[in-house]
Design a protein around this motif. Structure first.
Motif, PDB file in Angstrom:
ATOM      1  N   ALA A 199       0.833  -1.206   0.000  1.00  0.00           N
ATOM      2  CA  ALA A 199       0.000   0.000   0.000  1.00  0.00           C
ATOM      3  C   ALA A 199       0.868   1.256   0.000  1.00  0.00           C
ATOM      4  CB  ALA A 199      -0.926  -0.007   1.212  1.00  0.00           C
ATOM      5  N   GLN A 200       1.934   1.247   0.764  1.00  0.00           N
ATOM      6  CA  GLN A 200       2.788   2.427   0.833  1.00  0.00           C
ATOM      7  C   GLN A 200       3.579   2.633  -0.450  1.00  0.00           C
ATOM      8  OE1 GLN A 200       5.124   2.637   4.406  1.00  0.00           O
ATOM      9  NE2 GLN A 200       3.343   2.922   5.693  1.00  0.00           N
ATOM     10  N   LEU A 201       4.023   1.552  -1.070  1.00  0.00           N
ATOM     11  CA  LEU A 201       4.803   1.695  -2.289  1.00  0.00           C
ATOM     12  C   LEU A 201       3.961   2.171  -3.460  1.00  0.00           C
ATOM     13  CD1 LEU A 201       7.226  -1.367  -2.081  1.00  0.00           C
ATOM     14  CD2 LEU A 201       7.716   1.041  -1.662  1.00  0.00           C
ATOM     15  N   ARG A 202       2.638   2.026  -3.368  1.00  0.00           N
ATOM     16  CA  ARG A 202       1.779   2.574  -4.423  1.00  0.00           C
ATOM     17  C   ARG A 202       1.820   4.092  -4.432  1.00  0.00           C
ATOM     18  NH1 ARG A 202      -1.647  -1.938  -3.308  1.00  0.00           N
ATOM     19  NH2 ARG A 202      -2.867  -0.765  -1.773  1.00  0.00           N
ATOM     20  N   HIS A 203       2.077   4.697  -3.270  1.00  0.00           N
ATOM     21  CA  HIS A 203       2.241   6.153  -3.166  1.00  0.00           C
ATOM     22  C   HIS A 203       3.576   6.415  -2.483  1.00  0.00           C
ATOM     23  CE1 HIS A 203      -1.789   6.736  -4.579  1.00  0.00           C
ATOM     24  NE2 HIS A 203      -2.320   6.123  -3.553  1.00  0.00           N
ATOM     25  N   GLU A 204       4.618   5.891  -3.095  1.00  0.00           N
ATOM     26  CA  GLU A 204       5.940   5.869  -2.464  1.00  0.00           C
ATOM     27  C   GLU A 204       6.416   7.260  -2.052  1.00  0.00           C
ATOM     28  OE1 GLU A 204      10.503   4.436  -3.547  1.00  0.00           O
ATOM     29  OE2 GLU A 204       8.898   4.256  -5.017  1.00  0.00           O
ATOM     30  N   GLU A 205       6.185   8.262  -2.888  1.00  0.00           N
ATOM     31  CA  GLU A 205       6.685   9.596  -2.609  1.00  0.00           C
ATOM     32  C   GLU A 205       6.126  10.142  -1.301  1.00  0.00           C
ATOM     33  OE1 GLU A 205       9.011  12.707  -2.818  1.00  0.00           O
ATOM     34  OE2 GLU A 205       9.029  11.221  -4.422  1.00  0.00           O
ATOM     35  N   LEU A 206       4.823   9.932  -1.076  1.00  0.00           N
ATOM     36  CA  LEU A 206       4.183  10.450   0.130  1.00  0.00           C
ATOM     37  C   LEU A 206       4.727   9.770   1.380  1.00  0.00           C
ATOM     38  CD1 LEU A 206       0.439  10.589  -1.012  1.00  0.00           C
ATOM     39  CD2 LEU A 206       2.090  12.467  -0.936  1.00  0.00           C
ATOM     40  N   PHE A 207       4.765   8.449   1.360  1.00  0.00           N
ATOM     41  CA  PHE A 207       5.173   7.715   2.553  1.00  0.00           C
ATOM     42  C   PHE A 207       6.672   7.832   2.813  1.00  0.00           C
ATOM     43  CE2 PHE A 207       1.152   5.624   1.486  1.00  0.00           C
ATOM     44  CZ  PHE A 207       0.509   5.720   2.709  1.00  0.00           C
ATOM     45  N   ALA A 208       7.457   7.875   1.753  1.00  0.00           N
ATOM     46  CA  ALA A 208       8.896   8.054   1.937  1.00  0.00           C
ATOM     47  C   ALA A 208       9.184   9.394   2.600  1.00  0.00           C
ATOM     48  CB  ALA A 208       9.625   7.956   0.600  1.00  0.00           C
ATOM     49  N   ALA A 209       8.457  10.432   2.176  1.00  0.00           N
ATOM     50  CA  ALA A 209       8.632  11.753   2.792  1.00  0.00           C
ATOM     51  C   ALA A 209       8.273  11.715   4.267  1.00  0.00           C
ATOM     52  CB  ALA A 209       7.777  12.783   2.062  1.00  0.00           C
ATOM     53  N   ALA A 210       7.180  11.043   4.587  1.00  0.00           N
ATOM     54  CA  ALA A 210       6.754  10.971   5.989  1.00  0.00           C
ATOM     55  C   ALA A 210       7.761  10.222   6.844  1.00  0.00           C
ATOM     56  CB  ALA A 210       5.386  10.309   6.088  1.00  0.00           C
ATOM     57  N   ILE A 211       8.233   9.079   6.348  1.00  0.00           N
ATOM     58  CA  ILE A 211       9.193   8.283   7.105  1.00  0.00           C
ATOM     59  C   ILE A 211      10.491   9.059   7.298  1.00  0.00           C
ATOM     60  CG2 ILE A 211      10.664   6.225   7.006  1.00  0.00           C
ATOM     61  CD1 ILE A 211       8.273   4.781   5.705  1.00  0.00           C
ATOM     62  N   ALA A 212      10.947   9.720   6.223  1.00  0.00           N
ATOM     63  CA  ALA A 212      12.198  10.480   6.324  1.00  0.00           C
ATOM     64  C   ALA A 212      12.054  11.643   7.292  1.00  0.00           C
ATOM     65  CB  ALA A 212      12.590  11.004   4.943  1.00  0.00           C
ATOM     66  N   HIS A 213      10.919  12.318   7.245  1.00  0.00           N
ATOM     67  CA  HIS A 213      10.786  13.535   8.036  1.00  0.00           C
ATOM     68  C   HIS A 213      10.436  13.278   9.502  1.00  0.00           C
ATOM     69  CE1 HIS A 213      11.163  15.494   4.207  1.00  0.00           C
ATOM     70  NE2 HIS A 213      11.312  16.632   4.840  1.00  0.00           N
ATOM     71  N   THR A 214      10.047  12.062   9.837  1.00  0.00           N
ATOM     72  CA  THR A 214       9.866  11.791  11.258  1.00  0.00           C
ATOM     73  C   THR A 214      11.208  11.846  11.989  1.00  0.00           C
ATOM     74  OG1 THR A 214       9.966   9.402  10.810  1.00  0.00           O
ATOM     75  CG2 THR A 214       7.775  10.397  11.048  1.00  0.00           C
ATOM     76  N   TRP A 215      12.297  11.760  11.249  1.00  0.00           N
ATOM     77  CA  TRP A 215      13.613  11.922  11.858  1.00  0.00           C
ATOM     78  C   TRP A 215      13.915  13.390  12.137  1.00  0.00           C
ATOM     79  CZ3 TRP A 215      16.793   7.838  13.189  1.00  0.00           C
ATOM     80  CH2 TRP A 215      16.402   6.587  12.705  1.00  0.00           C
ATOM     81  N   LEU A 216      13.179  14.280  11.460  1.00  0.00           N
ATOM     82  CA  LEU A 216      13.451  15.715  11.565  1.00  0.00           C
ATOM     83  C   LEU A 216      12.377  16.457  12.341  1.00  0.00           C
ATOM     84  CD1 LEU A 216      14.505  16.328   7.837  1.00  0.00           C
ATOM     85  CD2 LEU A 216      16.007  15.878   9.792  1.00  0.00           C
ATOM     86  N   TRP A 217      11.130  16.004  12.226  1.00  0.00           N
ATOM     87  CA  TRP A 217      10.043  16.685  12.902  1.00  0.00           C
ATOM     88  C   TRP A 217      10.159  16.509  14.413  1.00  0.00           C
ATOM     89  CZ3 TRP A 217       5.983  14.089   9.289  1.00  0.00           C
ATOM     90  CH2 TRP A 217       5.943  14.785   8.072  1.00  0.00           C
TER      91      TRP A 217
END
Length: 208
Positions: free
Chosen positions: A106-124
């Motif tokens: 499900a996440q890879l179908r909208h990879e850009e959205l979920f990748a951004a969220a996963i990456a930014h939880t390290w910054l938020w």
């Protein structure tokens, strides 16, 4: 027309809700087309045919827009995983892998959205982090229940806390997703890597 709480909406409320939905959908498309990092509030405003100020009334930052978009996505994933949960069979590793595979697909179908969220939880930090983290955890309720049943049946160690074990699996999953994106791995390779990690986790958690 009524809102989610059952309150009757005025025409002004209805127009505001329509604008809100329109901006969210425009942001979703801009994030998918341009990538989260390259997307701008102006581009979202242009796509929605509203002012930048209207976009910022919907959400004060680009990251807040992403969180609003992902709320619906994670709820849909949770529903899919919950439906699969009732039909699972096989050993604990097979059942766990099946649940995690649904989340990954499900996440890879909208990879850009979920990748951004996963990456930014390290910054938020603060509320943004807590909201994003809570949304990500929505999909993992079935995994936590599966682990709890494994403890009850004696398949897993009795000293394990299902919530802690689930968070650990989430962390493993996030690492695989980041690696898949960074190394350009296809879905099949990412799935094989994830199952290998899950096998190691189950071996470590298994009752002796």
């Amino acid at each position: 027309m009524r809102d989610d709480s059952g309150r009757r909406l005025t025409r002004r409320d209805a127009r505001k809700q329509e604008t809100h939905n329109h901006v969210i959908e425009a942001a979703r498309q801009v994030f998918l087309d341009d990538g989260y990092e390259r997307a701008t509030i102006k581009a979202i405003a242009d796509a929605a045919k509203v002012s930048a100020g209207t976009v910022l009334n919907v959400a004060p930052t680009k990251s807040a827009l992403l969180i609003l978009i992902l709320r619906d996505e994670y709820e849909a994933i949770r529903d899919s995983v919950d439906r699969l949960e009732a039909a699972l069979s096989g050993n604990l590793l097979d059942r766990l892998s099946a649940l995690v595979q649904v989340i990954m697909e499900a996440q890879l179908r909208h990879e850009e959205l979920f990748a951004a969220a996963i990456a930014h939880t390290w910054l938020w930090t603060g509320e943004s982090y807590e909201e994003a983290s809570a949304q990500m955890s929505l999909a993992w309720g079935a995994v936590e229940r599966l682990l709890a049943k494994g403890i009850e049946k004696g398949e897993l160690r009795s000293d394990i806390k299902p919530a802690d074990a689930t968070r650990f699996i989430e962390d493993c999953y996030a690492g695989i997703v980041r690696r898949a994106r960074g190394e350009g791995l296809d879905r099949s390779t990412a799935s094989v890597l994830m199952r290998a990690r899950l096998e190691l986790v189950i071996q470590g958690l298994a009752a002796r």
